[in-house]
Structures are given as structure tokens and as C-alpha cells.
Design an enzyme around this catalytic site. Sequence first.
Site, PDB file in Angstrom:
ATOM      1  N   ASP A  63       0.853  -1.191   0.000  1.00 40.42           N
ATOM      2  CA  ASP A  63       0.000   0.000   0.000  1.00 40.42           C
ATOM      3  C   ASP A  63       0.891   1.243   0.000  1.00 40.42           C
ATOM      4  O   ASP A  63       2.066   1.177   0.384  1.00 40.42           O
ATOM      5  CB  ASP A  63      -0.881  -0.058   1.260  1.00 40.42           C
ATOM      6  CG  ASP A  63      -1.700   1.199   1.458  1.00 40.42           C
ATOM      7  OD1 ASP A  63      -2.356   1.636   0.497  1.00 40.42           O
ATOM      8  OD2 ASP A  63      -1.680   1.748   2.577  1.00 40.42           O
TER       9      ASP A  63
ATOM     10  N   ASP B  10      -0.382   5.072   0.848  1.00 41.32           N
ATOM     11  CA  ASP B  10      -0.685   6.076   1.871  1.00 41.32           C
ATOM     12  C   ASP B  10      -0.611   5.482   3.275  1.00 41.32           C
ATOM     13  O   ASP B  10      -1.219   4.440   3.560  1.00 41.32           O
ATOM     14  CB  ASP B  10      -2.070   6.671   1.637  1.00 41.32           C
ATOM     15  CG  ASP B  10      -2.165   7.461   0.338  1.00 41.32           C
ATOM     16  OD1 ASP B  10      -2.758   8.545   0.348  1.00 41.32           O
ATOM     17  OD2 ASP B  10      -1.632   7.003  -0.685  1.00 41.32           O
TER      18      ASP B  10
END
Length: 294
Positions: free
Chosen positions: A83, A85
Amino acid sequence: MYIATLITAGDISTGDLSSLCDRLAQAGCGPQLSLRIDEGRAADIVFQGGPSTARKSLDGALPRTDVIVQPMANREKKLLIADMDSTMITVECLDELADYAGIKDEIAAVTERAMRGELDFAQALDERVARLKGLDASVIDKCLAERIRATPGAATLVRTMKSQLGATTLLVSGGFSHFADRVGAAIGFDRALANDLGIADGKLTGTVAKPIVDSAAKEKALLDSVAALGIPLAQTLAVGDGANDLPMIRKAGLGVAYRAKPVVAAEAAARLDHTDLTALLYAQGVPSENWERG
């Protein structure tokens, strides 16, 4: 056979390792030996069985220490899927864009609920992006320059997995390609997958191109990569922090929750609560002398 890797933000002594082996023995896990990866910073304990019991026994046994338990087989991973963020970078890009529009607090509150799994991800994304309609697109570059910073250890993790382990690396984000493409390139990822923000006449249109990169898309990216590389799921590593990362975290050979929301931390096979992303190199048995620094 299984291996428990202990990575600390403090110090692991010989006495600590002996005490931890005693814990595993009392839990019936059959510890065989302990090995230092980096003096004081990281160590392995090899044991016979009961990985869930071992993890429960070792979690919290030492202060500021993360514990990663996994089979010895396929310890080195050939695919990293991560991922962006609040995982590979320290902020949520959408929240930072909202700050330039003067509405960060209300947008961030929705982001938090979505990452906790309390809201439908795609619907919440559409609603938040709609609030940015009319914002000058130049704030994207401004945000990249002023707000976006790689998480400690991110570049070292990615570059070392590629150079030392021959791994493929994929950045997958429910955020935006305007950020992910540049963040991915800067950190060293092979490829990035993210959403496209609508822009017209130099302004954000308040829309996101469909289909949205959601939890299902992240899981599919993992499975498609496994098929393309011809590797087993056991040789994959997935790391994220939000509810939209859970399917890929559950599916990966080693699924890791990084500073994660409670729903993710509760389900992931491993958590990083104290140490940085280089802990995932220790989890693969790679000492710091072999790291490629970011």
C-alpha cells in the site's frame, strides 16, 4: 519448522533470547536454537510447531519489539506488494489535498472511518473527491514537494528485495496515480497501480476514473502477479494499514499490518508497531550489511 524473528527499537540481549526460548518451551513450541541477525537489533528463534501459540507467547515479551512468526520454508519472498498512503509514505494524499482546499479535518475524518472498514471504500472515495471539485491541479505538485515523504525504511526494503532477493515490487494504492507513479519511481518499485483523478482545464473535476482501485483490485493485483511470475503465494509479502488492504494481506504468504487500523492489526499474520519497514528484511533473514540503502 518455523521461525520467529524479533526486531527491536531497543536492544535484544543474550539473556532476552534465553528467556524467550524458555517461553516457547513452556508453551510447547519446541525451540531448537536462536540466531542473531544483527547484534542487539534482530534475532531469530527456530522452533518446531504451534506458530499461533508462539506468536501469542512472544508478543509483548520485550518492550518496543515486533515479532514475525512464519514457516522457515519460503522465508525469502519473490513478490512485494505494498500500500502507499500511511504505509510507504507517511501521509494520506487525499487528506493533504483537502488541506489545500481548507477542508482537511472533515475529509480526514471520513478517511479514518473508511480505513477502519466502517464505510464502503469506493463510495467514500467518490464523496471525498467530489469535495475537491475546482481545486487547482497545480496543488498536486505542490503537495508532492511539501508534504509527501517516504516512510522510514521504505526505499531500503524495496531496493534490497530487488537487488538481494530478485523480487518484483508492486505499489498498489486506493489513492491517486499522480502521486503513486512518482512515489513508486522514487522509492524503487517496478510498477504502481492507483486511481486517476479527473482533471480538466487545470482544475480537479471532482471525479475519479472507474473502476476504482479498491480492496478487490489490490487482491487481484497480487494474484495476477503471482500467476505472471509463476511463483507460489507462499513467496509473497503484502503490507498495508487500512481495511482496503486486508484481502491482499490475508492472501499473501506473509501479510503484514504496518501501524495499522485495529481491524487490520487483528487479522494480519504479522504487525509492525515499533520498528520501521526494514524489519521486513530481517523477517527474510537479510542482515543490514547486505541492505541497499534508500
